[in-house]
Write an enzyme that holds these catalytic residues in place. Structure first.
Site, mmCIF file in Angstrom:
data_model
loop_
_atom_site.group_PDB
_atom_site.id
_atom_site.type_symbol
_atom_site.label_atom_id
_atom_site.label_comp_id
_atom_site.label_asym_id
_atom_site.label_seq_id
_atom_site.Cartn_x
_atom_site.Cartn_y
_atom_site.Cartn_z
ATOM 1 N N PRO A 1 0.678 2.590 -5.091
ATOM 2 C CA PRO A 1 0.873 1.136 -5.174
ATOM 3 C C PRO A 1 2.081 0.662 -4.361
ATOM 4 O O PRO A 1 2.198 -0.524 -4.083
ATOM 5 C CB PRO A 1 1.079 0.862 -6.671
ATOM 6 C CG PRO A 1 1.048 2.161 -7.363
ATOM 7 C CD PRO A 1 0.738 3.254 -6.394
ATOM 8 N N GLU B 1 3.977 10.563 -12.465
ATOM 9 C CA GLU B 1 4.832 9.464 -12.007
ATOM 10 C C GLU B 1 4.890 9.368 -10.496
ATOM 11 O O GLU B 1 5.322 8.363 -9.947
ATOM 12 C CB GLU B 1 6.249 9.634 -12.562
ATOM 13 C CG GLU B 1 6.353 9.362 -14.041
ATOM 14 C CD GLU B 1 5.784 8.001 -14.419
ATOM 15 O OE1 GLU B 1 6.338 6.988 -13.983
ATOM 16 O OE2 GLU B 1 4.762 7.964 -15.138
ATOM 17 N N ARG C 1 -18.562 3.718 6.099
ATOM 18 C CA ARG C 1 -19.634 2.775 6.429
ATOM 19 C C ARG C 1 -19.493 2.189 7.817
ATOM 20 O O ARG C 1 -20.433 1.591 8.340
ATOM 21 C CB ARG C 1 -19.762 1.696 5.362
ATOM 22 C CG ARG C 1 -18.535 0.873 5.132
ATOM 23 C CD ARG C 1 -18.627 0.165 3.791
ATOM 24 N NE ARG C 1 -19.850 -0.629 3.678
ATOM 25 C CZ ARG C 1 -20.066 -1.760 4.348
ATOM 26 N NH1 ARG C 1 -19.144 -2.233 5.140
ATOM 27 N NH2 ARG C 1 -21.201 -2.412 4.211
HETATM 28 N N1 ADE Z 1 -2.350 5.015 -7.003
HETATM 29 C C1 ADE Z 1 -2.129 4.361 -8.142
HETATM 30 N N2 ADE Z 1 -2.334 3.049 -8.005
HETATM 31 C C2 ADE Z 1 -2.714 2.849 -6.694
HETATM 32 C C3 ADE Z 1 -3.051 1.710 -5.926
HETATM 33 N N3 ADE Z 1 -3.046 0.477 -6.443
HETATM 34 N N4 ADE Z 1 -3.368 1.897 -4.635
HETATM 35 C C4 ADE Z 1 -3.349 3.128 -4.100
HETATM 36 N N5 ADE Z 1 -3.040 4.231 -4.768
HETATM 37 C C5 ADE Z 1 -2.714 4.107 -6.067
#
Ligand code: ADE
Length: 255
Positions: free
Chosen positions: A89, A116, A154
């Protein structure tokens, strides 16, 4: 294209890429997908892949050494250079433009974290790019890797049956607009009629209507995309007409 995925759950990657367009692309030899488990490269009877974080706090952090040994093996399996992409994230949000660039590469290595996260030193030394699939937190990178695999597969030549269908998707085409609405049989249903123009056989009028719907939808739902879009004069006119009609119906933006 070849994609190697480093994950504690390589079976998840294999299975999630077993259906539909991606499954067929693998059968056709357009995508070679291989999972690699860092646990297989971990030392000791316990094959430990994680440990507690320095400084305390909840959760576990993935160790450098099993990941490093695993990645060495991935690199040796094929000398073709490949960017190592960590799904997190904290990464840069994935866009269709980046998907197109990645889809043109011969090989990718994807790294999925669990717990984590991954020791920052491994990321600093071995990872070329960090990608997020959205502003929410998943329990690990595997689902995000599956999303990336689907999106790049794709776009491989021969992956879709109708070569046209990728070009008309949302975000494709030079303006990066949302897709228009689609209808099929029956033309008349208790929940509404198919727009007359789509049944007219007038291909120019149909193309114009679809373009206008794409513009209008993008304006209603994702005005941020319109700021970036390169619109022609004809596009601006179509959108103007859409907005006038929308206002006449008394519908606000965002409806
Ligand atoms: N791992 C955990 N959450 C994620 C996300 N939103 N995007 C990519 N990898 C992740």
């Amino acid at each position: 294209m070849r994609i190697d995925v480093v994950s504690l759950f390589p079976e998840f990657i294999d299975q999630s890429a077993g259906y539909g367009v991606v499954g067929r692309a693998r059968e056709r030899g357009l995508l070679a997908l291989q999972g690699w488990n860092p646990r297989d490269y971990a030392a000791g009877n316990y094959r430990r892949v994680d440990d507690r974080p320095f400084g305390g706090g909840p959760g576990m952090v993935m160790l450098i050494e099993p990941l490093r040994a695993c990645l060495d093996e991935v690199r040796q399996a094929d000398p073709a250079p490949a960017p190592v992409i960590y799904l997190t994230p904290q990464g840069r949000p994935l866009t269709q433009a980046r998907v197109r660039e990645l889809a043109a590469l011969p090989r990718l290595v994807l790294l999925c974290g669990r717990y984590e996260g991954v020791d920052e030193r491994f990321l600093a030394h071995e990872v070329d790019e960090e990608i997020s699939i959205g502003d929410y937190v998943l329990s690990g990178g595997e689902l995000a890797a599956a999303v990336l695999i689907d999106a790049v597969t794709r776009l491989q030549d021969g992956a879709l049956n109708d070569a046209e269908s990728a070009a008309q998707d949302s975000f494709e085409g030079e303006a990066g607009l949302l897709d228009c609405p689609h209808y099929t049989h029956p033309a008349s249903h208790a929940w509404g009629e198919v727009p007359e123009v789509l049944r007219s056989g007038n291909h120019a009028a149909i193309a114009r209507w679809r373009r206008q719907q794409s513009l209008g939808r993008t304006w209603l739902r994702r005005p941020d995309l319109l700021d970036e879009a390169a619109l022609s004069k004809a596009d601006r006119k179509l959108l103007e007409a859409f907005r006038a009609e929308h206002a006449a119906k008394g519908e606000g933006q965002g409806g």
